[in-house]
Write an enzyme that holds these catalytic residues in place. Structure first.
Site, PDB file in Angstrom:
ATOM      1  N   ILE A 127      61.921 -36.316  46.563  1.00  0.00           N
ATOM      2  CA  ILE A 127      62.622 -37.530  46.987  1.00  0.00           C
ATOM      3  C   ILE A 127      64.113 -37.246  47.182  1.00  0.00           C
ATOM      4  O   ILE A 127      64.698 -36.449  46.447  1.00  0.00           O
ATOM      5  CB  ILE A 127      62.404 -38.679  45.981  1.00  0.00           C
ATOM      6  CG1 ILE A 127      62.881 -39.996  46.574  1.00  0.00           C
ATOM      7  CG2 ILE A 127      63.028 -38.367  44.644  1.00  0.00           C
ATOM      8  CD1 ILE A 127      62.449 -41.213  45.788  1.00  0.00           C
ATOM      9  N   HIS A 128      64.686 -37.874  48.186  1.00  0.00           N
ATOM     10  CA  HIS A 128      66.116 -37.742  48.443  1.00  0.00           C
ATOM     11  C   HIS A 128      66.595 -38.952  49.228  1.00  0.00           C
ATOM     12  O   HIS A 128      65.843 -39.568  49.972  1.00  0.00           O
ATOM     13  CB  HIS A 128      66.452 -36.435  49.173  1.00  0.00           C
ATOM     14  CG  HIS A 128      65.658 -36.217  50.423  1.00  0.00           C
ATOM     15  ND1 HIS A 128      64.344 -35.799  50.413  1.00  0.00           N
ATOM     16  CD2 HIS A 128      65.994 -36.363  51.724  1.00  0.00           C
ATOM     17  CE1 HIS A 128      63.904 -35.691  51.658  1.00  0.00           C
ATOM     18  NE2 HIS A 128      64.895 -36.040  52.475  1.00  0.00           N
ATOM     19  N   VAL A 129      67.857 -39.290  49.042  1.00  0.00           N
ATOM     20  CA  VAL A 129      68.484 -40.430  49.698  1.00  0.00           C
ATOM     21  C   VAL A 129      69.343 -39.903  50.843  1.00  0.00           C
ATOM     22  O   VAL A 129      70.199 -39.049  50.626  1.00  0.00           O
ATOM     23  CB  VAL A 129      69.381 -41.223  48.709  1.00  0.00           C
ATOM     24  CG1 VAL A 129      70.032 -42.413  49.416  1.00  0.00           C
ATOM     25  CG2 VAL A 129      68.598 -41.661  47.485  1.00  0.00           C
TER      26      VAL A 129
END
Length: 179
Positions: A127-129
């Site tokens: 996951i990454h923003v």
């Protein structure tokens, strides 16, 4: 100009092959995990390392200043994040927006998380923003008609401009740099 019936069916994006070839079959490991452990932060494009997460420039940006915030742990979804990781990612999001505003003065931002292949996650397991600065006219004639996106600054120059501002903003929000 005579537009085809389904203009989107002829989308031409040859730059994507460079991206695909760099992540497909090159390594058994996720590029975010590799970058987080690379001691040469500049070559890895890592702008900041906190205790639980880090900030990295997107190697294939949508706009100058496009960066990502990711936990060190290789987890696929927000439900998998610890409270500490969520808190630090939130603080680094604030620091990232502040730093980008200081350096590039964007008129807006796209901020998002893609979870899973069908949502467009380029790395569905980590996951990454995404934080993408936006300006009026950044999707102009050449983008819309020519199918070409102009990135106005080399990644190394973006790194050199953003890193000190990201470091300063992270300190302001109480995120300690990794030792």
């Amino acid at each position: 100009m005579d537009w085809p019936k389904s203009w989107y069916s002829i989308l031409w994006a040859p730059w994507r092959m460079t991206y695909i070839s760099t992540i497909a079959g090159k390594s058994e490991e996720c590029f975010l995990c590799e970058a987080s452990r690379n001691p040469d932060e500049r070559s890895a494009l890592v702008l900041f390392k906190g205790k639980y997460s880090f900030i990295i420039l997107n190697k294939y940006p949508y706009n100058t200043g496009h960066l990502m915030i990711a936990p060190y742990r290789h987890v696929a979804s927000v439900e998998d994040l610890t409270e500490e990781e969520m808190r630090e990612i939130g603080l680094l999001l604030k620091a990232s927006v502040e730093a980008i505003r200081a350096v590039y003065r964007p008129e807006g931002f796209n901020i998002g998380i893609n979870i899973g292949d069908v949502a467009g996650a380029g790395v569905p397991g980590h996951i990454h923003v995404h934080v993408v600065p936006r300006w009026k006219g950044d999707a102009n004639y050449i983008t819309v008609v020519g199918g070409t996106k102009v990135i106005s600054q080399a990644l190394e120059d973006t790194y050199d401009k953003l890193r000190p501002e990201v470091q300063k903003a992270a300190r302001k929000y109480g995120v300690a740099a990794e030792d």
